[in-house]
Design an enzyme around this catalytic site. Sequence first.
Site, PDB file in Angstrom:
ATOM      1  N   SER A 235       0.820  -1.204   0.000  1.00  0.00           N
ATOM      2  CA  SER A 235       0.000   0.000   0.000  1.00  0.00           C
ATOM      3  C   SER A 235       0.861   1.264   0.000  1.00  0.00           C
ATOM      4  O   SER A 235       0.368   2.335  -0.321  1.00  0.00           O
ATOM      5  CB  SER A 235      -0.884   0.010   1.242  1.00  0.00           C
TER       6      SER A 235
ATOM      7  N   CYS B   9       2.551  -6.959   1.432  1.00  0.00           N
ATOM      8  CA  CYS B   9       1.590  -6.266   2.283  1.00  0.00           C
ATOM      9  C   CYS B   9       0.722  -7.345   2.925  1.00  0.00           C
ATOM     10  O   CYS B   9       0.117  -8.155   2.218  1.00  0.00           O
ATOM     11  CB  CYS B   9       0.741  -5.337   1.418  1.00  0.00           C
TER      12      CYS B   9
ATOM     13  N   GLU C 171       5.043   5.956  10.057  1.00  0.00           N
ATOM     14  CA  GLU C 171       5.129   6.862   8.901  1.00  0.00           C
ATOM     15  C   GLU C 171       5.412   8.297   9.329  1.00  0.00           C
ATOM     16  O   GLU C 171       5.993   9.062   8.583  1.00  0.00           O
ATOM     17  CB  GLU C 171       3.826   6.803   8.097  1.00  0.00           C
TER      18      GLU C 171
HETATM   19  N1  DGL Z   1       2.138  -2.486   5.052  1.00  0.00           N
HETATM   20  C1  DGL Z   1       0.743  -2.878   5.149  1.00  0.00           C
HETATM   21  C2  DGL Z   1       0.624  -4.297   5.700  1.00  0.00           C
HETATM   22  O1  DGL Z   1       1.535  -5.057   5.655  1.00  0.00           O
HETATM   23  C3  DGL Z   1      -0.072  -1.999   6.045  1.00  0.00           C
HETATM   24  C4  DGL Z   1      -0.166  -0.592   5.736  1.00  0.00           C
HETATM   25  C5  DGL Z   1      -1.584  -0.153   5.419  1.00  0.00           C
HETATM   26  O2  DGL Z   1      -2.473  -0.138   6.284  1.00  0.00           O
HETATM   27  O3  DGL Z   1      -1.756   0.206   4.284  1.00  0.00           O
HETATM   28  O4  DGL Z   1      -0.379  -4.689   6.188  1.00  0.00           O
END
Ligand code: DGL
Length: 268
Positions: A14, A76, A157
């Site tokens: 994402s 992700c 972030e």
């Molecule tokens: N990096 C995403 C994951 O592994 C989470 C970030 C998001 O909520 O977009 O779940």
Amino acid sequence: MKKITTRPVGIFDSGVGGLTVASAIKQILPNENLIYFGDTAHLPYGDKSRETIISYAANITRFLIGQNCKVIVVACNTASANAYEAIKEEAGNQAVVVDVINPVVDYVTKRAEYKNIGIIGTKATINSETYDKKIKALNPLIVVSTLATPLFVPMIEEGFIYDDISNAIIRSYLSRHELRDIDALIMGCTHYPIIKNQISKYYNFKLDVIDSSAIVANYLRKLLGEKNQLNMESNPRYKFIVSDYTEYFQVISRLFFDEEIRLEKMDL
Ligand code: DGL
């Protein structure tokens, strides 16, 4: 048509969190050409519905297939938990799909010492119960304890990583009753490796805190090896694309990938 070995490995998330997986792939498979897509225009996925996550993931998969990727790594957890089947369907026989959940489930269920496994992740990952179901399918005796930790992604972030704010948030989540008595903790979100040290510190470095990035990269090496698809040529090319560009993404990408990278913006 390029030979299959030199075709790139497509990786998506994402946003920039999946760069932790891209970084592990770069270290473990240094010859591979990589194309990374961060869907920053739609970040975060963790609060979205399954339908929306599927539609974003399918669109990115189409793009990566168009880029001639030999494999698609879903870096992700939220997309892996909610859209894995849809991504595989979209990829068809054009590229293999590797998610970040199955290799980790395989890894933890092979360790007899893990009797109660904790999992933290976004709301969409935890609510999907994907980890619980997959672990139980392989070993119904393992107790699975899950907790959504939605503040971690914005916290990371925004750069709250080694300070009183991040420590307070980490302590507040990890002290919850859901995670009592666990013997391992899966970081079920690709952003979390950034705070792995603080999470381990909370447990006085006595608990196995599992980072999926190296497990997934090792799994990918084995898979490409078995398929005779490892790239033997050196001088790999890396491409990093985002669906929305800001200076800020450019700056924080340094945190997730251990070298300076240049993000390109592209609308799908
Ligand atoms: N990096 C995403 C994951 O592994 C989470 C970030 C998001 O909520 O977009 O779940």
